[in-house]
Design a protein around this motif. Sequence first.
Motif, short mmCIF file in Angstrom:
data_model
loop_
_atom_site.label_atom_id
_atom_site.label_comp_id
_atom_site.label_asym_id
_atom_site.label_seq_id
_atom_site.Cartn_x
_atom_site.Cartn_y
_atom_site.Cartn_z
N ASN A 107 0.89 -1.17 -0.13
CA ASN A 107 -0.03 -0.13 0.01
C ASN A 107 1.03 1.18 -0.10
O ASN A 107 2.02 1.19 0.53
N ILE A 108 0.21 2.39 -0.43
CA ILE A 108 0.98 3.46 -0.55
C ILE A 108 0.00 4.39 0.38
O ILE A 108 -1.21 4.45 0.22
N HIS A 109 0.72 4.98 1.57
CA HIS A 109 -0.09 5.85 2.36
C HIS A 109 0.46 7.36 2.71
O HIS A 109 1.70 7.50 2.51
N PRO A 110 -0.35 8.09 2.65
CA PRO A 110 -0.10 9.70 2.73
C PRO A 110 0.50 10.15 4.06
O PRO A 110 0.00 11.26 4.55
N SER A 111 1.24 9.47 4.87
CA SER A 111 1.94 10.14 5.91
C SER A 111 3.20 9.19 6.00
O SER A 111 3.38 8.08 5.32
N LEU A 112 4.14 9.84 6.95
CA LEU A 112 5.28 8.82 7.41
C LEU A 112 4.81 8.01 8.64
O LEU A 112 4.96 8.43 9.80
N LEU A 113 4.36 6.85 8.23
CA LEU A 113 3.79 6.05 9.19
C LEU A 113 5.08 5.68 10.01
O LEU A 113 6.31 5.77 9.91
N PRO A 114 4.95 5.37 11.40
CA PRO A 114 3.52 5.09 11.95
C PRO A 114 2.66 6.11 12.52
O PRO A 114 1.71 5.88 12.95
N SER A 115 3.13 7.28 12.16
CA SER A 115 2.16 8.47 12.39
C SER A 115 1.16 8.65 11.54
O SER A 115 1.26 8.41 10.37
N PHE A 116 -0.12 8.94 11.92
CA PHE A 116 -1.22 9.34 11.20
C PHE A 116 -1.65 7.93 10.22
O PHE A 116 -1.72 8.22 8.99
N LYS A 119 -7.46 7.00 7.10
CA LYS A 119 -8.13 7.65 5.90
C LYS A 119 -7.78 9.29 5.87
O LYS A 119 -7.86 10.07 4.96
N ASN A 120 -7.76 9.84 7.35
CA ASN A 120 -7.68 11.12 7.23
C ASN A 120 -6.06 11.59 7.68
O ASN A 120 -6.03 12.60 8.51
N ALA A 121 -5.31 11.16 7.25
CA ALA A 121 -3.86 11.25 7.38
C ALA A 121 -3.31 12.62 7.40
O ALA A 121 -2.85 13.27 8.11
N ILE A 122 -3.99 13.40 6.27
CA ILE A 122 -3.42 14.71 5.87
C ILE A 122 -4.05 15.60 6.65
O ILE A 122 -3.29 16.53 7.23
N GLU A 123 -5.31 15.73 7.13
CA GLU A 123 -5.89 16.51 8.05
C GLU A 123 -5.24 16.41 9.10
O GLU A 123 -5.19 17.38 9.99
N GLU A 124 -5.20 15.09 9.79
CA GLU A 124 -4.52 14.94 11.14
C GLU A 124 -3.08 15.49 11.12
O GLU A 124 -2.68 16.06 12.09
N PRO A 163 -5.44 21.15 3.40
CA PRO A 163 -5.36 19.61 3.00
C PRO A 163 -5.06 19.37 1.37
O PRO A 163 -4.12 18.60 1.07
N GLU A 164 -5.72 20.29 0.70
CA GLU A 164 -5.33 20.06 -0.92
C GLU A 164 -4.04 20.55 -1.24
O GLU A 164 -3.28 19.83 -2.20
N LYS A 165 -3.19 21.42 -0.70
CA LYS A 165 -2.06 21.75 -1.07
C LYS A 165 -0.92 20.83 -0.62
O LYS A 165 -0.12 20.41 -1.56
N LEU A 166 -1.09 20.22 0.66
CA LEU A 166 -0.34 19.29 1.14
C LEU A 166 -0.45 17.95 0.22
O LEU A 166 0.45 17.39 0.03
N GLN A 167 -1.65 17.51 0.12
CA GLN A 167 -1.95 16.41 -0.64
C GLN A 167 -1.27 16.40 -2.07
O GLN A 167 -0.60 15.56 -2.61
N PHE A 168 -1.36 17.57 -2.78
CA PHE A 168 -1.07 17.96 -4.24
C PHE A 168 0.69 17.45 -4.14
O PHE A 168 1.22 16.90 -4.83
N ARG A 169 1.38 18.11 -3.31
CA ARG A 169 2.55 17.98 -2.94
C ARG A 169 3.26 16.59 -2.60
O ARG A 169 4.07 16.15 -3.08
N ILE A 170 2.50 15.85 -1.75
CA ILE A 170 2.70 14.45 -1.44
C ILE A 170 2.36 13.64 -2.81
O ILE A 170 3.38 12.62 -3.03
#
Length: 191
Positions: A107-116, A119-124, A163-170
Amino acid sequence: MINIAIFASGNGSNFQSIVDAYKNNKLLVRKIILVANKENINAIKIANQNKIKNYTFILKNYSSKVSYEEEILKVLEEEKIKYIFLAGYMMLISSVLLERYRNRIFNIHPSLLPSFKGKNAIEETLSYGTYLSGFTIHHVNQDVDSGKIIFQKQVRVYKNDTPEKLQFRIQKQEHKYYWKVINKIIRGDEE
């Protein structure tokens, strides 16, 4: 050369980057198929535009999650799929697929696990106020975003981020690296 399945639930931007690498002979696979769990999503349009075989399975059409995944498993076996890569697939994988594809689902996940996790990783990430985010590619196991980490890439968080700006860069970084990590996994040098 092997066959892989990409599982998606939505826009398909990571799927598009994988398809692009495949079409440019940069991906070390014979064939890609798409498995979707929603109808009329952009990922399916991408698959159709690029003549990639795709299948849609809607959970509510099955008596249980087990029967749903057993049906997916039949297709994966018919297509001789070696690995499964999740790309925005917003559904937990159950033991049916986990057992058959042990250590071969990623899987690819939009945070640096194990943090966040979840499904709301970017908002968190933004509400916590951290200055670094990014994405993680990891093995899938029975727990949400808890499998062994294969690859991580950092992305800076700015004070004025939405959230949109960060998601775009990620996602820009995900698109650049996911297919490369898929190649490393296929070659067996994921460590």
